[in-house]
Design a protein around this motif. Structure first.
Motif, PDB file in Angstrom:
ATOM      1  N   ALA A  33       0.852  -1.186   0.000  1.00  7.50           N
ATOM      2  CA  ALA A  33       0.000   0.000   0.000  1.00  7.50           C
ATOM      3  C   ALA A  33       0.884   1.231   0.000  1.00  7.50           C
ATOM      4  N   ARG A  86      -0.177   4.613   0.188  1.00  5.97           N
ATOM      5  CA  ARG A  86      -0.635   5.752   0.962  1.00  5.97           C
ATOM      6  C   ARG A  86      -0.858   5.427   2.439  1.00  5.97           C
ATOM      7  N   CYS A  87      -1.257   4.200   2.750  1.00  2.00           N
ATOM      8  CA  CYS A  87      -1.588   3.826   4.128  1.00  2.00           C
ATOM      9  C   CYS A  87      -0.885   2.515   4.457  1.00  2.00           C
ATOM     10  N   ALA A  88       0.209   2.615   5.207  1.00  4.71           N
ATOM     11  CA  ALA A  88       0.988   1.421   5.524  1.00  4.71           C
ATOM     12  C   ALA A  88       0.254   0.465   6.450  1.00  4.71           C
ATOM     13  N   SER A  89      -0.733   0.958   7.193  1.00 10.02           N
ATOM     14  CA  SER A  89      -1.463   0.077   8.118  1.00 10.02           C
ATOM     15  C   SER A  89      -2.338  -0.932   7.392  1.00 10.02           C
ATOM     16  N   LEU A  90      -2.577  -0.723   6.093  1.00  7.85           N
ATOM     17  CA  LEU A  90      -3.387  -1.682   5.333  1.00  7.85           C
ATOM     18  C   LEU A  90      -2.596  -2.912   4.921  1.00  7.85           C
ATOM     19  N   LYS A 141     -13.109  -4.336   7.223  1.00  4.66           N
ATOM     20  CA  LYS A 141     -12.124  -3.333   6.854  1.00  4.66           C
ATOM     21  C   LYS A 141     -12.458  -2.783   5.471  1.00  4.66           C
TER      22      LYS A 141
END
Length: 227
Positions: A146, A148-152, A177
């Motif tokens: 990912a 833009r969002c590393a938590s994904l 999610k």
């Protein structure tokens, strides 16, 4: 229905007890007014009429208490309706309950496999294109990268919904999610025999109906950082 209606007592002019009670109450409330005025008020407002002698202050307090209780009950009922699972939503879904849907999707993916007469490379590429255009509801997906969002990264579960720009994934923890399609690499698990198909979400940011007829560009990778 056949019972007689109860008679309501009234204060008459010869009811000396009622006259005395009213005049005394008027004298306490209006001490500067003469008794003649009190007698006149009794004759004009009380005589031969039904008069309620209830405590109005207590009645107002009881009515306010009933309104507060009714409001509390209404608020609790509203909260219960909001928290309760609603038809057509994803509330209350369990990951284990979707096992038949996952098996059905794997059987559907096997049916997309091209004929064995084609070469291995051509067969694999054609099958991957068919999977990317097919229905994803029930597929096991994992976010491999990912931008833009590393938590994904690492989110894994069953696809339970798809829109133009995102997919909804039900994880093993029974949490839903929302994964955007842009700037992500998705891996669809197609079974032990079929393997894994990696898809680029930027190419698939369309509705599922449009994705089935969309021609994808062939590329081995997409830069997720410089966007």
């Amino acid at each position: 229905y056949g019972e007689p209606r109860p008679t309501i007592p009234t204060m008459t002019s010869d009811d000396s007890a009622a006259r005395s009670l009213v005049t005394q109450a008027l004298a306490r409330g209006q001490p500067r007014v003469s008794a003649v005025v009190h007698e006149a008020l009794f004759d004009s407002h009380v005589r031969s009429r039904v008069v309620g002698l209830d405590d109005t202050a207590a009645l107002r307090v009881a009515a306010a208490r009933r309104r507060r209780e009714q409001l509390r009950v209404t608020r609790n009922a509203t909260r219960q309706r909001v928290r309760a699972p609603r038809v057509g939503t994803l509330d209350g879904l369990r990951y284990d309950a979707l096992a038949p849907l996952r098996r059905l999707w794997r059987a559907y993916v096997r049916s997309l496999r091209p004929a064995e007469a084609l070469s291995s490379a051509v067969s694999t590429r054609l099958w991957a294109e068919r999977v990317s255009r097919g229905d994803w509801l029930g597929a096991v997906v994992r976010v491999a990268a990912a931008g833009r969002c590393a938590s994904l990264v690492g989110v894994c579960g069953t696809i339970v919904g798809e829109s133009k720009n995102a997919i909804r994934v039900l994880t093993r923890n029974n949490a839903v999610k929302l994964v955007p399609k842009q700037h992500v690499h998705l891996e669809l698990y197609c079974g032990a025999e079929q393997g894994v198909v990696r898809l680029f979400g930027d190419q698939l940011a369309v509705r599922s109906a449009e994705r089935s007829t969309r021609k994808l560009r062939r590329m081995s990778t997409i830069d997720l950082t410089n966007r």
